[in-house]
Scaffold this active site. Structure first.
Site, PDB file in Angstrom:
ATOM      1  N   CYS A   2     -24.448 -46.256  55.435  1.00 35.43           N
ATOM      2  CA  CYS A   2     -24.159 -47.288  56.421  1.00 35.43           C
ATOM      3  C   CYS A   2     -24.064 -48.631  55.707  1.00 35.43           C
ATOM      4  O   CYS A   2     -24.780 -48.911  54.756  1.00 35.43           O
ATOM      5  CB  CYS A   2     -25.185 -47.402  57.527  1.00 35.43           C
ATOM      6  SG  CYS A   2     -25.411 -45.908  58.454  1.00 35.43           S
ATOM      7  N   ARG A  27     -20.070 -46.697  51.769  1.00 34.63           N
ATOM      8  CA  ARG A  27     -21.448 -46.409  52.162  1.00 34.63           C
ATOM      9  C   ARG A  27     -21.522 -45.449  53.351  1.00 34.63           C
ATOM     10  O   ARG A  27     -22.598 -44.970  53.701  1.00 34.63           O
ATOM     11  CB  ARG A  27     -22.163 -47.708  52.537  1.00 34.63           C
ATOM     12  CG  ARG A  27     -22.203 -48.720  51.427  1.00 34.63           C
ATOM     13  CD  ARG A  27     -22.941 -49.952  51.864  1.00 34.63           C
ATOM     14  NE  ARG A  27     -24.332 -49.664  52.133  1.00 34.63           N
ATOM     15  CZ  ARG A  27     -25.290 -49.655  51.225  1.00 34.63           C
ATOM     16  NH1 ARG A  27     -24.999 -49.939  49.970  1.00 34.63           N
ATOM     17  NH2 ARG A  27     -26.526 -49.379  51.552  1.00 34.63           N
ATOM     18  N   TRP A  74     -22.715 -43.821  58.506  1.00 34.72           N
ATOM     19  CA  TRP A  74     -22.884 -42.465  57.996  1.00 34.72           C
ATOM     20  C   TRP A  74     -23.964 -41.861  58.883  1.00 34.72           C
ATOM     21  O   TRP A  74     -25.137 -42.238  58.797  1.00 34.72           O
ATOM     22  CB  TRP A  74     -23.338 -42.504  56.535  1.00 34.72           C
ATOM     23  CG  TRP A  74     -23.342 -41.163  55.856  1.00 34.72           C
ATOM     24  CD1 TRP A  74     -22.307 -40.581  55.186  1.00 34.72           C
ATOM     25  CD2 TRP A  74     -24.447 -40.256  55.747  1.00 34.72           C
ATOM     26  NE1 TRP A  74     -22.688 -39.361  54.684  1.00 34.72           N
ATOM     27  CE2 TRP A  74     -24.001 -39.140  55.010  1.00 34.72           C
ATOM     28  CE3 TRP A  74     -25.754 -40.260  56.208  1.00 34.72           C
ATOM     29  CZ2 TRP A  74     -24.811 -38.056  54.724  1.00 34.72           C
ATOM     30  CZ3 TRP A  74     -26.572 -39.169  55.910  1.00 34.72           C
ATOM     31  CH2 TRP A  74     -26.097 -38.084  55.174  1.00 34.72           C
ATOM     32  N   ASN A 100     -28.963 -50.122  59.152  1.00 34.33           N
ATOM     33  CA  ASN A 100     -28.812 -49.151  58.073  1.00 34.33           C
ATOM     34  C   ASN A 100     -30.195 -48.626  57.769  1.00 34.33           C
ATOM     35  O   ASN A 100     -31.090 -49.403  57.454  1.00 34.33           O
ATOM     36  CB  ASN A 100     -28.207 -49.865  56.848  1.00 34.33           C
ATOM     37  CG  ASN A 100     -28.250 -49.016  55.597  1.00 34.33           C
ATOM     38  OD1 ASN A 100     -28.268 -47.795  55.679  1.00 34.33           O
ATOM     39  ND2 ASN A 100     -28.269 -49.656  54.448  1.00 34.33           N
ATOM     40  N   GLY A 101     -30.398 -47.314  57.893  1.00 38.02           N
ATOM     41  CA  GLY A 101     -31.721 -46.747  57.621  1.00 38.02           C
ATOM     42  C   GLY A 101     -32.129 -45.807  58.733  1.00 38.02           C
ATOM     43  O   GLY A 101     -31.285 -45.322  59.499  1.00 38.02           O
ATOM     44  N   GLU A 482     -22.008 -31.847  35.331  1.00 45.20           N
ATOM     45  CA  GLU A 482     -21.359 -33.052  35.861  1.00 45.20           C
ATOM     46  C   GLU A 482     -19.891 -32.756  36.218  1.00 45.20           C
ATOM     47  O   GLU A 482     -19.403 -33.158  37.271  1.00 45.20           O
ATOM     48  CB  GLU A 482     -21.477 -34.195  34.837  1.00 45.20           C
ATOM     49  CG  GLU A 482     -20.775 -35.483  35.211  1.00 45.20           C
ATOM     50  CD  GLU A 482     -21.194 -36.088  36.555  1.00 45.20           C
ATOM     51  OE1 GLU A 482     -22.177 -35.627  37.151  1.00 45.20           O
ATOM     52  OE2 GLU A 482     -20.493 -36.999  37.018  1.00 45.20           O
ATOM     53  N   LYS A 486     -18.368 -33.095  39.981  1.00 46.24           N
ATOM     54  CA  LYS A 486     -17.215 -33.979  40.237  1.00 46.24           C
ATOM     55  C   LYS A 486     -16.140 -33.217  40.989  1.00 46.24           C
ATOM     56  O   LYS A 486     -15.586 -33.688  41.960  1.00 46.24           O
ATOM     57  CB  LYS A 486     -16.689 -34.456  38.872  1.00 46.24           C
ATOM     58  CG  LYS A 486     -16.248 -35.848  38.779  1.00 46.24           C
ATOM     59  CD  LYS A 486     -17.290 -36.911  38.653  1.00 46.24           C
ATOM     60  CE  LYS A 486     -18.344 -36.927  39.695  1.00 46.24           C
ATOM     61  NZ  LYS A 486     -19.502 -37.704  39.444  1.00 46.24           N
ATOM     62  N   GLU A 489     -17.263 -32.162  44.704  1.00 46.98           N
ATOM     63  CA  GLU A 489     -17.476 -33.186  45.725  1.00 46.98           C
ATOM     64  C   GLU A 489     -16.174 -33.831  46.215  1.00 46.98           C
ATOM     65  O   GLU A 489     -16.116 -34.289  47.339  1.00 46.98           O
ATOM     66  CB  GLU A 489     -18.488 -34.248  45.278  1.00 46.98           C
ATOM     67  CG  GLU A 489     -18.032 -35.193  44.208  1.00 46.98           C
ATOM     68  CD  GLU A 489     -19.085 -36.253  43.860  1.00 46.98           C
ATOM     69  OE1 GLU A 489     -19.802 -36.719  44.748  1.00 46.98           O
ATOM     70  OE2 GLU A 489     -19.161 -36.612  42.670  1.00 46.98           O
ATOM     71  N   HIS A 505     -26.396 -13.010  32.333  1.00 50.70           N
ATOM     72  CA  HIS A 505     -27.570 -12.633  33.137  1.00 50.70           C
ATOM     73  C   HIS A 505     -27.253 -12.630  34.626  1.00 50.70           C
ATOM     74  O   HIS A 505     -28.174 -12.643  35.444  1.00 50.70           O
ATOM     75  CB  HIS A 505     -28.738 -13.569  32.815  1.00 50.70           C
ATOM     76  CG  HIS A 505     -29.169 -13.487  31.380  1.00 50.70           C
ATOM     77  ND1 HIS A 505     -29.810 -12.383  30.865  1.00 50.70           N
ATOM     78  CD2 HIS A 505     -29.000 -14.349  30.349  1.00 50.70           C
ATOM     79  CE1 HIS A 505     -30.035 -12.577  29.572  1.00 50.70           C
ATOM     80  NE2 HIS A 505     -29.549 -13.757  29.232  1.00 50.70           N
ATOM     81  N   LYS A 604     -21.904 -43.140  49.351  1.00 53.37           N
ATOM     82  CA  LYS A 604     -22.185 -43.624  48.003  1.00 53.37           C
ATOM     83  C   LYS A 604     -23.670 -43.810  47.766  1.00 53.37           C
ATOM     84  O   LYS A 604     -24.183 -43.545  46.695  1.00 53.37           O
ATOM     85  CB  LYS A 604     -21.440 -44.948  47.808  1.00 53.37           C
ATOM     86  CG  LYS A 604     -21.573 -45.540  46.419  1.00 53.37           C
ATOM     87  CD  LYS A 604     -20.756 -44.760  45.433  1.00 53.37           C
ATOM     88  CE  LYS A 604     -20.867 -45.294  44.022  1.00 53.37           C
ATOM     89  NZ  LYS A 604     -20.469 -44.257  43.047  1.00 53.37           N
TER      90      LYS A 604
HETATM   91  O1  M6R Z   1     -27.018 -44.235  43.369  1.00 53.49           O
HETATM   92  P1  M6R Z   1     -27.557 -43.046  42.651  1.00 53.49           P
HETATM   93  O2  M6R Z   1     -27.133 -42.995  41.226  1.00 53.49           O
HETATM   94  O3  M6R Z   1     -29.060 -42.931  42.774  1.00 53.49           O
HETATM   95  O4  M6R Z   1     -26.943 -41.799  43.389  1.00 53.49           O
HETATM   96  C1  M6R Z   1     -27.319 -40.497  43.058  1.00 53.49           C
HETATM   97  C2  M6R Z   1     -26.359 -39.477  43.625  1.00 53.49           C
HETATM   98  O5  M6R Z   1     -26.337 -39.559  45.022  1.00 53.49           O
HETATM   99  C3  M6R Z   1     -24.936 -39.669  43.096  1.00 53.49           C
HETATM  100  O6  M6R Z   1     -24.893 -39.631  41.710  1.00 53.49           O
HETATM  101  C4  M6R Z   1     -24.001 -38.579  43.659  1.00 53.49           C
HETATM  102  O7  M6R Z   1     -24.356 -37.334  43.155  1.00 53.49           O
HETATM  103  C5  M6R Z   1     -22.543 -38.935  43.340  1.00 53.49           C
HETATM  104  N1  M6R Z   1     -21.747 -38.776  44.510  1.00 53.49           N
HETATM  105  C6  M6R Z   1     -21.955 -38.103  42.268  1.00 53.49           C
HETATM  106  O8  M6R Z   1     -20.637 -38.432  41.991  1.00 53.49           O
END
Ligand code: M6R
Length: 609
Positions: A2, A27, A74, A100-101, A482, A486, A489, A505, A604
């Site tokens: 948010c 956000r 969100w 927000n929260g 990673e 990527k 997501e 395994h 984000k």
């Molecule tokens: O703001 P942060 O680095 O703490 O966020 C952590 C994760 O939410 C963030 O890295 C998330 O996995 C990303 N969408 C990955 O691209």
């Protein structure tokens, strides 16, 4: 999660707020709304979908004002519907609130408000209780009503409030959710994050936890929990407005991939002295402190956790201290061996990730020294840490993290090298050789950026795959995690990363004709083993895309396609090796027609547990 924006001044509140919300859409983006003071009333427009929908809903030229608040959501409590979208109002419609929260005791408050005050709720949100609380406490002083409402609330919140009885005042409160106040000339602002305000102001106040800020067009007054006025230093934002814009790129993610040489250079330049020594301003770790650490915990979420996995390799190798890496949501619910000889490192781009923040608090309570590696200056994680290592990547807007990750890696390497040389594990010559290699990385990344079209062609051929495996050994394994995250997501392909040695395994059971396997093979000493793993999947019909160092041509006989990164010391390949994977994920998602910068169900900054 948010985003909130508020404005008071002489300009068009509608235009400024909607523009600010667009900058905060990363956000959360399932619904949006705005509340403006017009002709003695607070008028709300809100709807599901993106800010562009809100623009249409608020297009009427008569709908504008000198004061207002806005929100991009969100969803947490209640589905993303028009009714659940913010702002929320009290029954009379005199108060509007954006939030927000999460209000943890909202159910109790709701029951109390219904029973004692006969209030009927229209939405399923926790936020609506805030509007009603302020409404019932309002007795001619909005600030007082907000204080009284906040006294009743438990949870995390950044809220913005306007009231039809006080059209020259905007009140906001922060507890555990980010909030800044922008200082304009004849106008003032609130927002969840700096990009929302960059067009208008460079001078801001970072609002602290449990503080209330009261804005008129000419003044900003900050109060603590005891309603005492507090003084705050002005924070000068050094980014230019363009750093939060796409600058001609189709997506923020692509721009941020391309930003990496510059971002990495910035991280390095701020920390490396010309003689090779590492200057860690903001970090007061003495040689004695470093020698005293018996263990290090690195705790983070998502991509930042993957940076932590590389941090483990680096600290164990260069500083010879045992390291444990944990995802933040797990760390706090077990019994970690944390004491006053523990260095706890939190990694977070946003510095607002609730799981990471909670883990940090847990470690602190157990006596650890807390150091954070953070991108957003003044964020909660930074403020609650003993030492802060800022990554200086600049604003990262795309939900999928790219430049924040590579600068987190640089930060972890610098930290490890510094600790190693302070402890005497590295001679000054060894350290200088390693830092010189780091200094060469921006140029190597620039070379990899030239592979964009080549990787786009590979993605074009493979984007219809429904399942992908990423494999690697050593640091390549962490990079596989990673690369896989990527891809999944932003493209929604079912992708999975596994240590290459673990394939046999279990996971290899899923490899069949034409299964796509992305194999990272950048590590010299593990190369032969990796080659065997590639042969194992090839033997079962897999289509293998490999990533290797330029001088290693042996893979051509085994993989279906090899992406080369410039030669580099094995310790540092995670930085160049991830870039082709970022491009791959980006192009696959683009060919699949996905909303790259705002993937479904994600946000984000994840400020809920
Ligand atoms: O703001 P942060 O680095 O703490 O966020 C952590 C994760 O939410 C963030 O890295 C998330 O996995 C990303 N969408 C990955 O691209």
């Amino acid at each position: 999660m948010c985003g909130i924006v508020g404005y008071i001044g002489n300009g068009s509140a509608k235009e400024i707020i909607i523009d600010g919300l667009k900058k905060l859409e990363y956000r959360g983006y399932d619904s949006a709304g705005i509340a403006l003071y017009i002709d003695g009333e607070v008028q709300v427009r809100k709807c599901t979908g993106r800010i562009s929908n809100l623009e249409l809903a608020a297009a009427d030229p008569e709908y504008d004002s000198h004061i207002g608040i806005g929100h991009t959501r969100w969803a947490t409590h209640g589905a993303p519907t028009d009714v659940n979208a913010h702002p929320h109002s009290n029954t009379e419609g005199t108060v509007a609130v954006v939030h927000n929260g999460i209000i943890e005791n909202y159910a109790e408050l709701k029951q109390w408000l219904s029973k004692e005050h006969g209030i009927r709720f229209v939405s399923e949100t926790d936020t609506e209780v805030i509007a009603h609380l302020i409404g019932i406490y309002y007795d001619g002083d909005l600030t007082d009503a907000v204080f009284r409402a906040v006294d009743m609330m438990r949870g995390s919140y950044a809220i913005g409030v306007v009231c039809s009885h006080e059209p020259d005042k905007l009140v906001a409160v922060r507890k555990d959710s980010p909030l800044i106040a922008g200082i304009g000339k004849g106008c003032n602002f609130i927002a969840s994050d700096i990009p929302a305000l960059l067009k208008h102001v460079r001078e801001i106040y970072l609002i602290e936890n449990n503080e209330t800020v009261v804005l008129t067009k000419d003044h900003i007054t900050i109060y603590n929990q005891n309603r005492e006025e507090v003084k705050r230093d002005v924070f000068h934002v050094t980014w230019d407005a363009a750093s939060a814009e796409k600058e001609g790129y189709e997506h923020f993610m692509l721009k941020e991939i391309y930003d990496q040489p510059k971002a990495i250079e910035e991280t390095l330049n701020r920390r490396l002295l010309p003689d090779g020594r590492i200057r860690l301003d903001g970090i007061n770790l003495t040689r004695e402190d470093i020698e005293n650490f018996s263990r290090v915990y690195i705790v983070a979420c998502g991509t930042a956790y993957h940076a932590g996995l590389i941090g483990k390799y680096a600290i164990e190798k260069f500083a010879q201290i045992p390291v444990e890496v944990d995802v933040a949501s797990e760390f706090r619910y077990r019994e970690p061996f944390v004491d006053d000889r523990t260095l706890f490192i939190a990694i977070s781009q946003s510095g607002e990730t609730l799981d990471t923040l909670a883990a940090l608090r847990e470690a602190k309570a157990r006596g650890a020294r807390v150091l954070s590696v953070v991108n957003v200056v003044g964020s909660s994680v930074a403020r609650e840490s003993d030492d802060v290592f800022y990554t200086w990547a600049g604003p990262e807007i795309a939900v999928a993290s790219t430049k924040a990750y590579t600068t987190q890696l640089i930060s972890m390497y610098l930290l490890a090298l510094h600790m190693g040389s302070e402890k005497g594990c590295l001679t000054p010559e060894q350290r200088n050789e390693l830092t010189a290699e780091l200094m060469g990385l921006p140029a190597k990344i620039s070379q990899i950026l030239k592979l964009d079209a080549e990787i786009e062609a590979i993605a074009k051929q493979l984007y219809m795959k429904t399942q992908v495996f990423f494999i690697g050994r050593g640091t390549d394994c962490a990079v596989s995690y990673e690369g896989s995250l990527k891809l999944k997501e932003i493209s929604y392909i079912n992708s999975f990363a596994v240590a290459a040695g673990e394939l046999k395994h279990g996971t290899i059971a899923l490899v069949e004709q034409d299964t796509l396997v992305v194999a990272l093979a950048t590590q010299g000493k593990l190369f032969k083993k990796m080659l065997s793993n590639i042969q194992e999947v090839k033997a079962r019909g897999a289509y293998v895309v490999a990533v290797a160092q330029e001088s290693c041509k042996q893979l051509e006989a085994h993989a279906d396609c090899v992406i080369y990164i410039p030669d580099c010391r094995d310790e540092f390949t995670p930085i160049p090796a991830v870039v082709p994977l970022q491009f791959f994920a980006y192009h696959v998602a683009r060919f699949r027609g996905c909303d790259i910068d705002k993937p479904k169900n994600l946000a984000k900054s994840v400020t809920v547990e």
